[in-house]
Design an enzyme around this catalytic site. Structure first.
Site, mmCIF file in Angstrom:
data_model
loop_
_atom_site.group_PDB
_atom_site.id
_atom_site.type_symbol
_atom_site.label_atom_id
_atom_site.label_comp_id
_atom_site.label_asym_id
_atom_site.label_seq_id
_atom_site.Cartn_x
_atom_site.Cartn_y
_atom_site.Cartn_z
ATOM 1 N N CYS A 161 44.228 34.611 32.987
ATOM 2 C CA CYS A 161 43.093 33.227 33.194
ATOM 3 C C CYS A 161 41.230 33.119 32.214
ATOM 4 O O CYS A 161 41.283 32.515 32.116
ATOM 5 C CB CYS A 161 42.677 33.940 35.427
ATOM 6 N N GLN A 164 47.298 39.592 42.981
ATOM 7 C CA GLN A 164 48.539 40.293 42.050
ATOM 8 C C GLN A 164 49.514 41.318 42.621
ATOM 9 O O GLN A 164 50.463 41.393 42.050
ATOM 10 C CB GLN A 164 48.112 41.448 40.491
HETATM 11 N N1 PLP Z 1 42.395 37.275 41.522
HETATM 12 C C1 PLP Z 1 43.518 37.970 40.874
HETATM 13 C C2 PLP Z 1 43.812 39.318 40.700
HETATM 14 C C3 PLP Z 1 44.353 36.935 39.563
HETATM 15 O O1 PLP Z 1 44.933 37.176 39.152
HETATM 16 C C4 PLP Z 1 44.061 34.913 39.896
HETATM 17 C C5 PLP Z 1 44.924 34.531 38.688
HETATM 18 O O2 PLP Z 1 45.638 35.509 37.586
HETATM 19 C C6 PLP Z 1 43.028 34.947 40.582
HETATM 20 C C7 PLP Z 1 42.367 36.167 41.833
HETATM 21 C C8 PLP Z 1 42.881 33.130 40.938
HETATM 22 O O3 PLP Z 1 43.646 32.604 41.330
HETATM 23 P P1 PLP Z 1 44.450 31.223 41.054
HETATM 24 O O4 PLP Z 1 44.548 31.562 39.407
HETATM 25 O O5 PLP Z 1 45.252 30.885 42.249
HETATM 26 O O6 PLP Z 1 43.202 30.707 40.907
#
Ligand code: PLP
Length: 392
Positions: free
Chosen positions: A327, A182
């Site tokens: 997510c 982020q």
């Molecule tokens: N870490 C954080 C702080 C996130 O906000 C996200 C996704 O929202 C992720 C990891 C995971 O990333 P990705 O969507 O590329 O798997």
């Protein structure tokens, strides 16, 4: 993205920048002969050159050497590789430290280790979402294999004191992983000043494509692979590289690097307008530290309203905002956000939380329109709401 919706969920994902799409199309259209970057012939060499140019651009964003950057298929994979890979490289050590507000990409990796016999310490946060520094220092032990704390939180946008945390780990000789998914593109990141061992990035949070991530691995840091196969990415992440995605990531980080300050100033002004407009309504409260927060994040608990209803109402009015964690919100069903619970919020406050995240292309007019829609939605929903607050 449909033109008639105002998109205010940039923490979940960002729209693909047109210039990024252009860079990707070069590698997707039939016009270019597409080689495998591991092949020796000219089409292979051209693909390799694209990957290496992008690697140099990602390295520059965090002030690292290109050789310290690995490409992965997501931010999640980068986090998994760091937490599990750093732990596996020190088989004699069976203790892991994380914060109580990590993204599931880190918490689930730690839980996976826990299920195989590791002990995991979860360090708490204050009501503002900032990690308890002395609790973190106390949690570090001689048998700690890895510690992981995110640079900035995906739900409440709180920015953690990673420089101090990294310093504590460095002094204790403990590998330290930072999830900067982020933070990247919103805050300056300089690994020459902050002694992290590994740092995770994701292209789709900074106007690049979904499904491409990167892990910075400091020279000398010991890491075991999680995915094995053809030995790509120095043997740490096997699998043929996603050349078009990586080209897009490279283009996106170049833009993020050059426009960082301008984007930050633009987003902060809009963020503050949303905060002051929304919290002027009764029973609307900002979650997370008011200053130590990402330039684009507004996280609100709206008394007497269920987040899902508010998100759907706003969607019907033409505004896309997030509820709970980006997510996980569609998958966690009705479990309250662990991040808000760790900050001492009640379950009802957690269930009534929405996240508004602005972006580089959000306009003042859109924010004004949003505040009108928000006031309408909150007023209307409160009139019909059967959701009652259990005040403690
Ligand atoms: N870490 C954080 C702080 C996130 O906000 C996200 C996704 O929202 C992720 C990891 C995971 O990333 P990705 O969507 O590329 O798997």
């Amino acid at each position: 993205m449909p033109n008639d919706i105002v998109y205010l969920d940039h923490a979940a994902t960002t729209p693909l920048d047109d210039r990024v799409l252009e860079a990707m199309l070069l590698h997707l259209s039939g016009a270019t002969l597409r080689g495998n970057p591991s092949s020796l012939h000219a089409p292979g060499a051209a693909a390799r050159e694209t990957v290496e140019e992008a690697r140099a651009a990602v390295a520059r964003l965090v002030n690292a050497e290109p050789g310290e950057v690995l490409f992965t298929a997501s931010g999640t994979e980068a986090d998994n590789l760091a937490v599990m890979g750093l732990a596996a490289a020190q088989p004699g050590k069976r203790h892991v430290v994380i914060s109580a507000v990590e993204h599931p990409a880190v918490t689930k990796a730690a839980e996976h280790l826990e299920a195989t016999g590791y002990e995991v310490t979860r360090v708490g946060v204050g009501s503002d979402g900032i990690i308890d520094l002395s609790g973190f220092a106390e949690a570090l032990r001689p048998d700690t294999a890895v510690a992981a704390v995110m640079w900035a939180n995906n739900e409440v946008g709180v920015v953690q004191p990673v420089e101090e945390l990294a310093g504590l780990c460095h002094e204790a000789g403990i590998p330290f992983h930072v999830d900067a998914v982020q933070a990247a593109g919103r805050l300056p990141i300089d690994v020459s000043r902050v002694p992290v061992s590994t740092l995770a990035l994701s292209a789709h949070k900074l106007y690049g494509p979904q499904g491409v991530g990167a892990l910075y691995v400091r020279e000398g840091a010991e890491l075991e692979p999680v995915i094995v196969g053809g030995g790509q990415e120095k043997g740490l992440r096997s699998g043929t590289e996603n050349v078009a995605g990586i080209a897009g990531f490279g283009a996106a980080v170049r833009l993020a690097h050059d426009d960082l300050e301008e984007r930050r100033r633009h987003e902060e002004a809009l963020r503050d307008a949303v905060i002051s407009g929304a919290t002027s309504l009764p029973g609307v409260r900002l979650n997370g530290h008011p200053q130590e927060r990402l330039s684009n994040n507004v996280h609100l608990s709206v008394e007497g309203i269920e987040a899902e209803s508010l998100v759907l109402y706003l969607d019907a009015l033409g505004y896309a905002v997030g509820s709970g964690s980006a997510c996980a919100s569609s998958t966690i069903g009705h479990k309250a956000s662990p991040v808000l619970l760790a900050m001492g919020r009640t379950e009802n406050e957690a269930f009534s939380a929405v996240r508004i995240s602005v972006g580089k292309d959000t306009s003042e007019e859109e924010v004004e329109g949003f505040l009108h829609a928000f006031t309408t939605a909150v007023t209307q929903l409160r009139e019909v709401s059967t959701f009652t607050l259990a005040e403690s």
